[in-house]
Design a protein around this motif. Structure first.
Motif, short mmCIF file in Angstrom:
data_model
loop_
_atom_site.label_atom_id
_atom_site.label_comp_id
_atom_site.label_asym_id
_atom_site.label_seq_id
_atom_site.Cartn_x
_atom_site.Cartn_y
_atom_site.Cartn_z
N GLU A 1 0.77 -1.28 0.17
CA GLU A 1 -0.01 0.01 -0.14
C GLU A 1 0.73 1.48 0.08
N ASP A 2 1.97 1.36 0.53
CA ASP A 2 2.84 2.44 0.55
C ASP A 2 3.44 2.62 -0.64
N ASP A 3 4.11 1.37 -1.26
CA ASP A 3 4.47 1.36 -2.67
C ASP A 3 3.75 2.25 -3.70
N ALA A 4 2.41 1.96 -3.65
CA ALA A 4 1.52 2.41 -4.64
C ALA A 4 1.37 4.03 -4.19
N LEU A 5 1.21 4.40 -2.91
CA LEU A 5 1.11 5.69 -2.49
C LEU A 5 2.15 6.62 -2.67
#
Length: 313
Positions: free
Chosen positions: A185-189
């Motif tokens: 989820e942090d990669d996408a953010l």
């Protein structure tokens, strides 16, 4: 001015959560800056409340426990954000313990660089790992960066970070719940932030320790995570419909898998401790090749709850 909230997502780690919170209570140089510590209890049965209540009187700032009963890492982070309106958000994972100057160092770095997101270094601890594997596991759970505070050209993970809410965390739920089980989820953010021209920074003195629990201090877990990390670049390109980019990452992955796989085989024959590092590189290469839906490992959410309940996972 109290303008920072610290968010600590947690799932059935009472001892680890207690260690993380006590490290936050000991922060120096930020007494007037912290508006709240927000613990997000991601256990369906709400097991973190007792730990939070036992430590509430020791907290120098308001200590809130938010129950997010649907297990998932993105859901937990979004629930923490919904519980505070602070313009600056710091994230600390429940298996981390911050040095006393951690938050002050993140703030100083943000002021110096103007970055939308600041990351800090992590010292990995894996006391339960096999002796031959321990050094690799501690590097795996650690994080290294520049030896001085500066802007950097790539992001890390949410654990040990400070974010400017207005630019780095847009909307009421900036973390994609579709990543609840596998993570990322942090990669996408951060990929979306980079596409908007966002900037990343490094706080060289913002140290935390990360303690790997016994079930994660294993080669199988590390390789599954390495595979998932390898999937990241290909998946990010696919989400942007950058098919030439996907092809490029797959070609890179094929080369990595072939080269590091051969090195891994040779080091396995002689039982070299370095074989763990080569396994890791091979797994990351394979991940770039097998990035499609159906291949994502599951680390969080319902799978983790099932593991803790003793069910087959």
């Amino acid at each position: 001015m109290a303008d920072i909230a610290i968010i600590v997502p947690t799932l059935r780690r009472p001892e680890s959560l207690g260690r993380a919170l006590r490290s936050l209570f000991a922060q120096t140089g930020v007494a007037d800056r912290v508006s709240a510590i927000v613990v997000v209890d991601n256990d369906p049965v709400g097991s973190a409340a007792a730990t939070v209540e036992a430590l509430r009187t020791r907290s120098p700032w308001p200590l809130t426990c938010v129950h997010a009963p649907h297990p998932g890492v993105a859901t937990a982070r979004n629930a923490g954000l919904a519980a505070t309106g602070a313009p600056l958000i710091a994230f600390l994972d429940d298996d981390e313990a911050a040095a006393p100057g951690w938050l002050a160092a993140l703030l100083k770095a943000q002021a110096a660089t103007g970055a939308d997101v600041i990351f800090g270094p992590i010292t990995g601890r894996a006391p339960d790992a096999a002796p031959w594997l321990r050094a690799h596991m501690e590097r795996f759970f650690g994080r290294e960066g520049p030896d001085r505070t500066q802007l950097i050209n790539r992001p890390f993970g949410c654990g040990n970070s400070l974010m400017v809410r207005a630019t780095a965390l847009p909307g009421p739920a900036p973390f994609d719940p579709g990543a609840d089980q596998a993570g990322g989820e942090d990669d996408a953010l951060f990929a979306a932030l980079s596409a908007r021209g966002g900037r990343f920074g490094w706080a060289a003195d913002a140290w935390v320790e990360e303690f790997a629990p016994a079930h994660r201090a294993t080669l199988n877990y590390a390789l599954a995570r390495a595979f998932a990390y390898g999937q990241g670049p290909s998946q990010t390109a696919a989400a942007a419909r950058d098919w030439p980019g996907v092809a490029r990452w797959m070609a890179i992955g094929a080369a990595q898998a072939a080269v590091w796989g051969a090195v891994s085989a040779a080091l396995t024959v002689i039982a070299s401790p370095r074989r763990a590092e080569m396994y890791d590189r091979t797994a990351r290469g394979v991940g770039k090749l097998l990035w499609m839906k159906g291949f994502e490992p599951r680390f969080y959410g319902a799978r983790e709850v099932a593991r803790l309940d003793g069910a087959k996972v």
